[in-house]
Design an enzyme around this catalytic site. Structure first.
Site, PDB file in Angstrom:
ATOM      1  N   ARG A 124       0.818  -1.231   0.000  1.00 35.59           N
ATOM      2  CA  ARG A 124       0.000   0.000   0.000  1.00 35.59           C
ATOM      3  C   ARG A 124       0.841   1.265   0.000  1.00 35.59           C
ATOM      4  NH1 ARG A 124      -3.261  -3.242   3.364  1.00 35.59           N
ATOM      5  NH2 ARG A 124      -5.034  -3.989   2.173  1.00 35.59           N
ATOM      6  N   LYS A 146       2.058  11.922 -10.669  1.00 37.98           N
ATOM      7  CA  LYS A 146       1.344  11.024 -11.584  1.00 37.98           C
ATOM      8  C   LYS A 146       2.218   9.805 -11.841  1.00 37.98           C
ATOM      9  CE  LYS A 146      -1.435  14.132 -14.434  1.00 37.98           C
ATOM     10  NZ  LYS A 146      -1.660  14.547 -15.821  1.00 37.98           N
ATOM     11  N   GLU A 188       8.650  21.135 -23.269  1.00 40.82           N
ATOM     12  CA  GLU A 188       7.926  21.417 -22.015  1.00 40.82           C
ATOM     13  C   GLU A 188       8.409  22.749 -21.417  1.00 40.82           C
ATOM     14  OE1 GLU A 188       5.364  19.612 -21.393  1.00 40.82           O
ATOM     15  OE2 GLU A 188       5.860  17.917 -22.705  1.00 40.82           O
ATOM     16  N   LYS A 230       6.052  24.125 -12.587  1.00 40.82           N
ATOM     17  CA  LYS A 230       5.237  22.908 -12.495  1.00 40.82           C
ATOM     18  C   LYS A 230       4.806  22.698 -11.039  1.00 40.82           C
ATOM     19  CE  LYS A 230       3.953  18.442 -13.512  1.00 40.82           C
ATOM     20  NZ  LYS A 230       4.032  17.260 -14.328  1.00 40.82           N
ATOM     21  N   GLU A 240      -5.640  17.554 -10.462  1.00 44.80           N
ATOM     22  CA  GLU A 240      -5.963  17.955 -11.828  1.00 44.80           C
ATOM     23  C   GLU A 240      -7.451  18.260 -12.020  1.00 44.80           C
ATOM     24  OE1 GLU A 240      -4.789  15.210 -14.901  1.00 44.80           O
ATOM     25  OE2 GLU A 240      -3.981  16.865 -16.043  1.00 44.80           O
ATOM     26  N   ARG A 244      -4.226  22.903 -13.187  1.00 42.15           N
ATOM     27  CA  ARG A 244      -3.264  21.957 -13.766  1.00 42.15           C
ATOM     28  C   ARG A 244      -3.546  21.726 -15.255  1.00 42.15           C
ATOM     29  NH1 ARG A 244      -0.910  16.814 -10.366  1.00 42.15           N
ATOM     30  NH2 ARG A 244       0.522  16.059 -11.928  1.00 42.15           N
ATOM     31  N   ASN A 248      -1.526  21.478 -20.146  1.00 40.48           N
ATOM     32  CA  ASN A 248      -1.823  20.802 -21.411  1.00 40.48           C
ATOM     33  C   ASN A 248      -1.676  21.720 -22.611  1.00 40.48           C
ATOM     34  OD1 ASN A 248      -2.460  18.205 -20.504  1.00 40.48           O
ATOM     35  ND2 ASN A 248      -4.396  18.972 -19.726  1.00 40.48           N
ATOM     36  N   HIS A 251      -0.818  20.299 -25.885  1.00 43.09           N
ATOM     37  CA  HIS A 251      -0.870  18.842 -25.786  1.00 43.09           C
ATOM     38  C   HIS A 251      -2.103  18.215 -26.448  1.00 43.09           C
ATOM     39  CE1 HIS A 251       2.508  19.499 -23.210  1.00 43.09           C
ATOM     40  NE2 HIS A 251       2.616  18.221 -22.890  1.00 43.09           N
ATOM     41  N   HIS A 255      -1.343  15.320 -28.734  1.00 42.15           N
ATOM     42  CA  HIS A 255      -1.830  13.949 -28.509  1.00 42.15           C
ATOM     43  C   HIS A 255      -2.553  13.422 -29.736  1.00 42.15           C
ATOM     44  CE1 HIS A 255      -1.849  14.568 -23.881  1.00 42.15           C
ATOM     45  NE2 HIS A 255      -0.676  14.144 -24.312  1.00 42.15           N
ATOM     46  N   HIS A 268       7.433  12.702 -28.385  1.00 46.33           N
ATOM     47  CA  HIS A 268       6.470  13.516 -27.647  1.00 46.33           C
ATOM     48  C   HIS A 268       6.833  15.006 -27.752  1.00 46.33           C
ATOM     49  CE1 HIS A 268       3.371  14.267 -24.710  1.00 46.33           C
ATOM     50  NE2 HIS A 268       4.225  14.956 -23.967  1.00 46.33           N
TER      51      HIS A 268
HETATM   52  N1  LIG Z   1       4.208  11.598 -14.672  1.00 45.90           N
HETATM   53  C1  LIG Z   1       4.082  12.701 -15.372  1.00 45.90           C
HETATM   54  O1  LIG Z   1       3.592  13.726 -14.902  1.00 45.90           O
HETATM   55  C2  LIG Z   1       4.611  12.723 -16.784  1.00 45.90           C
HETATM   56  C3  LIG Z   1       4.751  13.947 -17.459  1.00 45.90           C
HETATM   57  C4  LIG Z   1       5.285  13.932 -18.740  1.00 45.90           C
HETATM   58  C5  LIG Z   1       5.665  12.747 -19.338  1.00 45.90           C
HETATM   59  N2  LIG Z   1       5.500  11.579 -18.653  1.00 45.90           N
HETATM   60  C6  LIG Z   1       5.930  10.310 -19.237  1.00 45.90           C
HETATM   61  O2  LIG Z   1       7.328  10.364 -19.379  1.00 45.90           O
HETATM   62  C7  LIG Z   1       7.721   9.470 -20.418  1.00 45.90           C
HETATM   63  C8  LIG Z   1       8.779  10.153 -21.259  1.00 45.90           C
HETATM   64  O3  LIG Z   1       9.867  10.470 -20.446  1.00 45.90           O
HETATM   65  P1  LIG Z   1      11.314  10.753 -21.050  1.00 45.90           P
HETATM   66  O4  LIG Z   1      11.174  11.708 -22.171  1.00 45.90           O
HETATM   67  O5  LIG Z   1      12.202  11.085 -19.920  1.00 45.90           O
HETATM   68  O6  LIG Z   1      11.672   9.368 -21.746  1.00 45.90           O
HETATM   69  P2  LIG Z   1      12.491   8.069 -21.280  1.00 45.90           P
HETATM   70  O7  LIG Z   1      12.311   7.795 -19.849  1.00 45.90           O
HETATM   71  O8  LIG Z   1      12.103   7.004 -22.250  1.00 45.90           O
HETATM   72  O9  LIG Z   1      14.001   8.492 -21.551  1.00 45.90           O
HETATM   73  C9  LIG Z   1      14.375   8.789 -22.859  1.00 45.90           C
HETATM   74  C10 LIG Z   1      15.615   7.994 -23.294  1.00 45.90           C
HETATM   75  O10 LIG Z   1      16.746   8.515 -22.630  1.00 45.90           O
HETATM   76  C11 LIG Z   1      17.480   7.471 -21.984  1.00 45.90           C
HETATM   77  N3  LIG Z   1      18.083   8.103 -20.817  1.00 45.90           N
HETATM   78  C12 LIG Z   1      17.510   8.519 -19.684  1.00 45.90           C
HETATM   79  N4  LIG Z   1      18.361   9.207 -18.934  1.00 45.90           N
HETATM   80  C13 LIG Z   1      19.549   9.226 -19.615  1.00 45.90           C
HETATM   81  C14 LIG Z   1      20.813   9.785 -19.370  1.00 45.90           C
HETATM   82  N5  LIG Z   1      21.035  10.544 -18.297  1.00 45.90           N
HETATM   83  N6  LIG Z   1      21.798   9.577 -20.271  1.00 45.90           N
HETATM   84  C15 LIG Z   1      21.556   8.848 -21.395  1.00 45.90           C
HETATM   85  N7  LIG Z   1      20.369   8.318 -21.705  1.00 45.90           N
HETATM   86  C16 LIG Z   1      19.374   8.513 -20.810  1.00 45.90           C
HETATM   87  C17 LIG Z   1      16.464   6.387 -21.734  1.00 45.90           C
HETATM   88  O11 LIG Z   1      17.084   5.124 -21.688  1.00 45.90           O
HETATM   89  C18 LIG Z   1      15.558   6.514 -22.955  1.00 45.90           C
HETATM   90  O12 LIG Z   1      16.126   5.811 -24.037  1.00 45.90           O
HETATM   91  C19 LIG Z   1       6.465   9.084 -21.166  1.00 45.90           C
HETATM   92  O13 LIG Z   1       6.122   7.763 -20.839  1.00 45.90           O
HETATM   93  C20 LIG Z   1       5.415  10.041 -20.623  1.00 45.90           C
HETATM   94  O14 LIG Z   1       4.124   9.461 -20.601  1.00 45.90           O
HETATM   95  C21 LIG Z   1       4.999  11.549 -17.393  1.00 45.90           C
END
Ligand SMILES: NC(=O)c1ccc[n+]([C@@H]2O[C@H](COP(=O)([O-])OP(=O)(O)OC[C@H]3O[C@@H](n4cnc5c(N)ncnc54)[C@H](O)[C@@H]3O)[C@@H](O)[C@H]2O)c1
Length: 366
Positions: A124, A146, A188, A230, A240, A244, A248, A251, A255, A268
């Site tokens: 939990r 999130k 972003e 943020k 949200e 919040r 978007n 977005h 999307h 993205h």
């Molecule tokens: N929770 C939220 O509020 C929120 C907000 C925006 C996006 N997201 C989610 O985030 C995800 C995208 O995140 P992202 O863009 O960080 O992608 P990711 O986590 O896939 O990282 C991108 C790439 O970079 C590599 N990587 C990470 N750190 C590295 C480093 N320091 N050096 C070298 N390579 C590195 C990873 O292996 C991957 O190949 C999506 O799934 C999206 O839905 C969540």
């Protein structure tokens, strides 16, 4: 360099601190020691991050924890699925854990969302710490609570809100990040500049004019300001229901592209970038905002994508916008700008006017 710290207060629920440093991961121990009394930590780490930074991470965490158990998550969005979630749960439950055993998630948004959901779901809720390693994770995904995974029916449709105990971002991680991943974060950051602080445009200009595009230590201020924005927005609206929504901006258009194009065609960051341009056109169209699209377009040379293949599917894009979670009473809802720093949630009554906005956007990025 001083540690930049921002406190996120989630009303009546939790308060946590977001720390930002450059090349001082060893300070993570000092920081983690305070709230955690545990000899053991569970580390969920992205494969690439493990490859490049393993020794640095282990020696830094070893200052606090006698036992470290690590799970390496394969890189990429495909890991945000039920099977990886299940494997992680099995792995955690086989460790000698207690309710206060911390889960430290080290990686980008993929590992952050997946690992956060695993921490939320075990006993939990185990104490969760984020160490974001991509620009996007530092300014966006590690903040706000999130967590979740994807399903064949949609992205992020399984998950929960689960706030971490703390977030510790060290910009040195960015030294190994691919250029394309920098632009994902940049989109972003541009969003924050549009909706809340145009001073960010000035800071970015200073970086780019001095060829500091990929110089992690020089990005600390821009990242800090973005994370603060943020934080402020989430703190006001953790679940949200109101402000919040402004996050978007760009977005809903983005999307739609992401969902209509074949998986993996666009990143993205690319679709959000194109989406912000479309949202600026829509702001001028629906709100008579008189914005100069160049505020966004000046960054176009940093991106390399073409929307030309979408020319024949504009009706599908609009249909997809209707399916977006943000639709209210069957009307498309868009975050637009009355002016820079003045976001406004607009319910679209005249959907046919979106066709021309899509045409102009596709022409611009073809
Ligand atoms: N929770 C939220 O509020 C929120 C907000 C925006 C996006 N997201 C989610 O985030 C995800 C995208 O995140 P992202 O863009 O960080 O992608 P990711 O986590 O896939 O990282 C991108 C790439 O970079 C590599 N990587 C990470 N750190 C590295 C480093 N320091 N050096 C070298 N390579 C590195 C990873 O292996 C991957 O190949 C999506 O799934 C999206 O839905 C969540």
């Amino acid at each position: 360099m001083d540690i930049r710290s921002t406190t996120l207060r989630i009303t009546n629920e939790s308060t946590y601190t977001i720390q930002l440093v450059h090349n001082e991961l060893e300070k993570v121990s000092e920081y983690f020691l305070e709230p955690i009394v545990s000899e053991r930590a569970l580390v969920i780490v992205d494969e690439q991050v493990h490859l490049y930074h393993r020794d640095w991470i282990e020696s830094s965490l070893a200052k606090t924890f006698r036992y470290l158990s690590s799970y390496i998550v394969p890189s990429g969005e495909k890991s945000k699925n039920l099977s990886q979630f299940g494997s992680l749960l099995h792995w955690i439950l086989e460790q000698p854990i207690e309710r206060n055993t911390p889960v430290i998630v080290i990686g980008g948004g993929v590992v952050g969302d997946l690992g956060g959901f695993v921490a939320a779901s075990t006993l939990r809720g185990l104490p969760l710490f984020h160490i974001p390693t991509t620009l996007l994770a530092m300014v966006d995904s590690s903040i706000g609570g999130k967590t979740g995974i994807n399903h064949s029916t949609g992205k992020n449709v399984i998950g929960s809100f689960y706030q971490p105990v703390g977030v510790f971002a060290d910009t040195h991680f960015l030294s190994t990040l691919d250029k394309k991943e920098w632009t994902n974060g940049l989109s972003e950051i541009l969003k924050y500049a549009c909706i809340q602080d145009q001073g960010i445009f000035t800071s970015l200009k200073a970086l780019f004019d001095h060829n500091l595009d990929y110089e992690p230590s020089k990005w600390v201020d821009v990242i800090h300001r973005s994370a603060q924005i943020k934080t402020e927005i989430v703190a006001e609206d953790a679940l949200e229901k109101g402000r919040r929504e402004y996050l978007n901006f760009g977005h809903t258009f983005g999307h739609a592209i992401e969902n209509i194009a074949d998986y993996g065609t666009f990143s993205h960051g690319e679709v959000v970038f194109a989406g912000m341009y479309a949202a600026i056109l829509a702001s001028n169209e629906f709100l008579n905002a008189q914005l100069d699209p160049n505020i966004i377009l000046q960054y176009a040379p940093r991106y390399d994508f073409s929307l030309a293949s979408l020319r024949s599917v504009i009706p599908d894009l609009i249909q997809q916008m209707r399916r977006d979670k943000k639709v209210q009473q069957s009307h498309i809802r868009l975050v637009l700008l009355q002016s820079i720093e003045a976001p406004f949630a607009y319910t679209v009554q005249e959907e046919d006017r979106l066709t021309d906005i899509w045409k102009q956007t596709i022409d611009m990025f073809s």
